[in-house]
Design an enzyme around this catalytic site. Structure first.
Site, PDB file in Angstrom:
ATOM      1  N   ASP A 285      -9.054   6.388 -10.997  1.00  0.00           N
ATOM      2  CA  ASP A 285      -7.737   5.920 -11.435  1.00  0.00           C
ATOM      3  C   ASP A 285      -7.823   5.061 -12.691  1.00  0.00           C
ATOM      4  O   ASP A 285      -6.871   5.001 -13.451  1.00  0.00           O
ATOM      5  CB  ASP A 285      -7.091   5.062 -10.334  1.00  0.00           C
ATOM      6  CG  ASP A 285      -6.645   5.895  -9.158  1.00  0.00           C
ATOM      7  OD1 ASP A 285      -6.421   7.107  -9.349  1.00  0.00           O
ATOM      8  OD2 ASP A 285      -6.514   5.343  -8.047  1.00  0.00           O
TER       9      ASP A 285
ATOM     10  N   ARG B 133      11.559   4.312  -5.688  1.00  0.00           N
ATOM     11  CA  ARG B 133      10.770   4.457  -4.457  1.00  0.00           C
ATOM     12  C   ARG B 133       9.311   4.584  -4.839  1.00  0.00           C
ATOM     13  O   ARG B 133       8.960   5.374  -5.716  1.00  0.00           O
ATOM     14  CB  ARG B 133      11.134   5.745  -3.683  1.00  0.00           C
ATOM     15  CG  ARG B 133      12.361   5.666  -2.852  1.00  0.00           C
ATOM     16  CD  ARG B 133      12.260   4.682  -1.688  1.00  0.00           C
ATOM     17  NE  ARG B 133      13.518   4.657  -0.973  1.00  0.00           N
ATOM     18  CZ  ARG B 133      14.635   4.069  -1.407  1.00  0.00           C
ATOM     19  NH1 ARG B 133      14.630   3.417  -2.555  1.00  0.00           N
ATOM     20  NH2 ARG B 133      15.743   4.105  -0.708  1.00  0.00           N
ATOM     21  N   GLY B 134       8.488   3.800  -4.179  1.00  0.00           N
ATOM     22  CA  GLY B 134       7.064   3.904  -4.460  1.00  0.00           C
ATOM     23  C   GLY B 134       6.340   2.821  -3.700  1.00  0.00           C
ATOM     24  O   GLY B 134       6.972   1.943  -3.094  1.00  0.00           O
TER      25      GLY B 134
ATOM     26  N   ARG C 118       3.301  -0.301  -3.220  1.00  0.00           N
ATOM     27  CA  ARG C 118       3.059  -1.561  -3.945  1.00  0.00           C
ATOM     28  C   ARG C 118       1.700  -1.504  -4.656  1.00  0.00           C
ATOM     29  O   ARG C 118       0.816  -2.313  -4.403  1.00  0.00           O
ATOM     30  CB  ARG C 118       3.117  -2.715  -2.946  1.00  0.00           C
ATOM     31  CG  ARG C 118       3.274  -4.059  -3.629  1.00  0.00           C
ATOM     32  CD  ARG C 118       3.612  -5.138  -2.613  1.00  0.00           C
ATOM     33  NE  ARG C 118       3.739  -6.427  -3.255  1.00  0.00           N
ATOM     34  CZ  ARG C 118       2.982  -7.474  -2.965  1.00  0.00           C
ATOM     35  NH1 ARG C 118       2.052  -7.401  -2.034  1.00  0.00           N
ATOM     36  NH2 ARG C 118       3.173  -8.617  -3.602  1.00  0.00           N
ATOM     37  N   THR C 119       1.552  -0.521  -5.564  1.00  0.00           N
ATOM     38  CA  THR C 119       0.280  -0.400  -6.289  1.00  0.00           C
ATOM     39  C   THR C 119       0.167  -1.468  -7.379  1.00  0.00           C
ATOM     40  O   THR C 119      -0.887  -1.637  -7.972  1.00  0.00           O
ATOM     41  CB  THR C 119       0.119   1.003  -6.909  1.00  0.00           C
ATOM     42  OG1 THR C 119       1.335   1.349  -7.580  1.00  0.00           O
ATOM     43  CG2 THR C 119      -0.185   2.048  -5.856  1.00  0.00           C
TER      44      THR C 119
ATOM     45  N   ARG D 109       6.124  -4.692  -9.431  1.00  0.00           N
ATOM     46  CA  ARG D 109       7.288  -4.021  -8.853  1.00  0.00           C
ATOM     47  C   ARG D 109       8.120  -4.945  -7.959  1.00  0.00           C
ATOM     48  O   ARG D 109       9.258  -4.613  -7.617  1.00  0.00           O
ATOM     49  CB  ARG D 109       6.810  -2.800  -8.037  1.00  0.00           C
ATOM     50  CG  ARG D 109       6.017  -1.822  -8.888  1.00  0.00           C
ATOM     51  CD  ARG D 109       5.341  -0.706  -8.096  1.00  0.00           C
ATOM     52  NE  ARG D 109       4.726   0.250  -9.008  1.00  0.00           N
ATOM     53  CZ  ARG D 109       4.302   1.449  -8.683  1.00  0.00           C
ATOM     54  NH1 ARG D 109       4.395   1.876  -7.436  1.00  0.00           N
ATOM     55  NH2 ARG D 109       3.776   2.266  -9.577  1.00  0.00           N
TER      56      ARG D 109
ATOM     57  N   ALA E  39      -3.171   2.243 -12.709  1.00  0.00           N
ATOM     58  CA  ALA E  39      -3.140   2.494 -14.166  1.00  0.00           C
ATOM     59  C   ALA E  39      -1.727   3.009 -14.433  1.00  0.00           C
ATOM     60  O   ALA E  39      -0.797   2.566 -13.768  1.00  0.00           O
ATOM     61  CB  ALA E  39      -4.224   3.501 -14.535  1.00  0.00           C
ATOM     62  N   ALA E  40      -1.548   3.927 -15.389  1.00  0.00           N
ATOM     63  CA  ALA E  40      -0.204   4.487 -15.586  1.00  0.00           C
ATOM     64  C   ALA E  40       0.195   5.253 -14.323  1.00  0.00           C
ATOM     65  O   ALA E  40      -0.666   5.788 -13.620  1.00  0.00           O
ATOM     66  CB  ALA E  40      -0.213   5.426 -16.787  1.00  0.00           C
TER      67      ALA E  40
HETATM   68  N1  UDP Z   1       6.551   9.187  -5.093  1.00  0.00           N
HETATM   69  C1  UDP Z   1       7.680   9.946  -4.859  1.00  0.00           C
HETATM   70  N2  UDP Z   1       8.571   9.547  -3.905  1.00  0.00           N
HETATM   71  C2  UDP Z   1       8.384   8.422  -3.180  1.00  0.00           C
HETATM   72  C3  UDP Z   1       7.227   7.643  -3.416  1.00  0.00           C
HETATM   73  C4  UDP Z   1       6.332   8.050  -4.389  1.00  0.00           C
HETATM   74  O1  UDP Z   1       7.877  10.978  -5.489  1.00  0.00           O
HETATM   75  O2  UDP Z   1       9.243   8.133  -2.349  1.00  0.00           O
HETATM   76  C5  UDP Z   1       5.608   9.600  -6.119  1.00  0.00           C
HETATM   77  C6  UDP Z   1       5.665   8.660  -7.309  1.00  0.00           C
HETATM   78  O3  UDP Z   1       6.655   9.016  -8.219  1.00  0.00           O
HETATM   79  C7  UDP Z   1       4.269   8.747  -7.889  1.00  0.00           C
HETATM   80  C8  UDP Z   1       3.412   9.028  -6.651  1.00  0.00           C
HETATM   81  O4  UDP Z   1       4.292   9.500  -5.642  1.00  0.00           O
HETATM   82  O5  UDP Z   1       4.161   9.808  -8.802  1.00  0.00           O
HETATM   83  C9  UDP Z   1       2.671   7.816  -6.153  1.00  0.00           C
HETATM   84  O6  UDP Z   1       3.587   6.747  -6.111  1.00  0.00           O
HETATM   85  P1  UDP Z   1       3.172   5.270  -5.761  1.00  0.00           P
HETATM   86  O7  UDP Z   1       4.317   4.382  -6.053  1.00  0.00           O
HETATM   87  O8  UDP Z   1       2.602   5.217  -4.385  1.00  0.00           O
HETATM   88  O9  UDP Z   1       1.941   4.956  -6.736  1.00  0.00           O
HETATM   89  P2  UDP Z   1       1.841   4.971  -8.323  1.00  0.00           P
HETATM   90  O10 UDP Z   1       1.027   6.183  -8.645  1.00  0.00           O
HETATM   91  O11 UDP Z   1       3.201   4.985  -8.904  1.00  0.00           O
HETATM   92  O12 UDP Z   1       1.109   3.712  -8.623  1.00  0.00           O
END
Ligand code: UDP
Length: 350
Positions: free
Chosen positions: A98, A175-176, A178-179, A183, A240-241
């Site tokens: 990552d 939605r996502g 807590r990486t 956020r 990362a991104a």
């Molecule tokens: N994701 C999604 N729907 C959700 C949660 C996550 O499509 O309800 C996608 C999000 O857009 C990203 C990936 O899953 O591309 C991982 O998301 P997360 O927030 O866990 O980690 P990130 O990679 O953003 O740090």
């Protein structure tokens, strides 16, 4: 102030030339420039400890036997195998972790490692992430991992047609997991102002208890297509991104991009205030509210920026652009190798 920023950015904006992946060419030149005097075998041998070794010999692709993340390697190999028939012999190190590897500030020796994402502090050379094809994070909605950008381009842009601007909810959506703690401000704002913001944490593989979702039960995951119901979509860095960024534009919603340190190869082609709204990672809840309310009150400005953002990604981040970027990157990289690449018999053919 916001108005002035937008006006200035648009006055100074020159759109890039939309052929032969030219919109992204500067990134290749920039990332290869530390190696302009050539790459020696000694540098390559150090780089090998930082990622997966690949060779392209006589138009075939070879890889070291173990790959730390097989589906990520497969996502990379999809492009390498397709391009190899027209590429010169070379060897390269592809980092599928990552995070990037070669940090200037930490005094790392300058060696060539390809990584999908980095900040300005790194010598890593950016390549299009594996997840353009496969190997992105597996979530319940994408159990085999996020990938197939070609399919997402179509399905998300179709969802955008179902949710034209005037029918979208005038609300922020996120939605996502807590990486990154950056956020938190938006998640907390959602709890105090749910009519303005719907932002909730989902589980990821590291989730152990509600503490990992900021003391609330994890929310269900929501597909990219469902994001198109909302006018305002937030993007944040993760480790990362985040792969999320490119998908958000396809909804023709207004993208708010928090922080500008973490990059993927196509980020510099997107301009703040022209294609998206830049937000400081230090912005507190009041500042975030100020931005949202501004665009609620200036609806036509919001939709113009949203449309430009969509068009930039639609026109300049096609599957052809991704392939073209890989091709140019590899051709230019190969020219820098100062030694003759000999086939490594320990590698396997892919
Ligand atoms: N994701 C999604 N729907 C959700 C949660 C996550 O499509 O309800 C996608 C999000 O857009 C990203 C990936 O899953 O591309 C991982 O998301 P997360 O927030 O866990 O980690 P990130 O990679 O953003 O740090």
């Amino acid at each position: 102030m916001i108005n002035k920023n937008i006006k200035e950015a648009i006055d100074n904006y020159k759109s890039c030339e939309n052929t032969n992946c030219k919109c992204h060419e500067d990134v290749i030149n920039h990332d290869l420039s530390p190696f302009k005097d050539g790459i020696t075998k000694e540098q390559f041998d150090i780089a090998v400890t930082k990622g997966t070794k690949y060779q392209i010999i006589d138009r075939k692709v070879y890889r070291q036997k173990d790959c730390h993340f097989p589906s990520r390697c497969a996502g990379v190999e999809h492009y390498l195998v397709a391009l190899a028939p027209k590429l010169p012999n070379m060897e390269l190190v592809i980092n599928t972790r990552d995070w990037p590897q070669i940090n200037r500030a930490w005094g790392h020796q300058k060696v060539p490692v390809l990584s999908f994402s980095k900040t300005k502090d790194y010598y890593d050379i950016m390549y299009p992430a594996w997840s353009f094809w496969e190997g992105g994070p597996a979530i319940s909605l994408y159990p085999t991992g996020i990938g197939r950008w070609d399919k997402h381009r179509l399905s998300i842009s179709e969802a955008a047609e179902k949710w034209p601007w005037n029918e979208k909810k005038s609300q922020v959506f996120f939605r996502g997991s807590r990486t990154s703690e950056e956020r938190d401000a938006l998640i907390l704002l959602s709890r105090s102002r749910p009519e303005l913001v719907d932002a909730q944490y989902t589980k990821n593989q590291a989730w152990k208890s509600d503490a990992d979702t900021l003391y609330a039960p994890p929310a269900s995951e929501v597909s990219f297509e469902e994001h198109c119901k909302y006018k305002y979509l937030f993007n944040y860095r993760g480790v990362a991104a985040s792969f999320r960024f490119k998908h958000l534009f396809l909804c023709k919603s207004l993208v708010f991009h928090v922080g500008n340190d973490w990059l993927e190869f196509f980020y510099p082609s997107l301009k703040p205030w022209v294609h998206y709204i830049p937000i400081s990672p230090k912005a507190n809840q009041e500042e975030i509210i100020k931005y949202i309310e501004y665009f609620q009150q200036n609806d036509s400005l919001a939709t113009e920026i949203a449309d430009r953002g969509f068009q930039q990604i639609w026109d300049n981040l096609t599957v052809k652009d991704v392939k073209c970027y890989w091709r140019k990157l590899l051709k230019n990289y190969a020219k820098l190798l100062k030694y003759e690449v000999k086939k490594d018999i320990d590698l396997i053919k892919v």
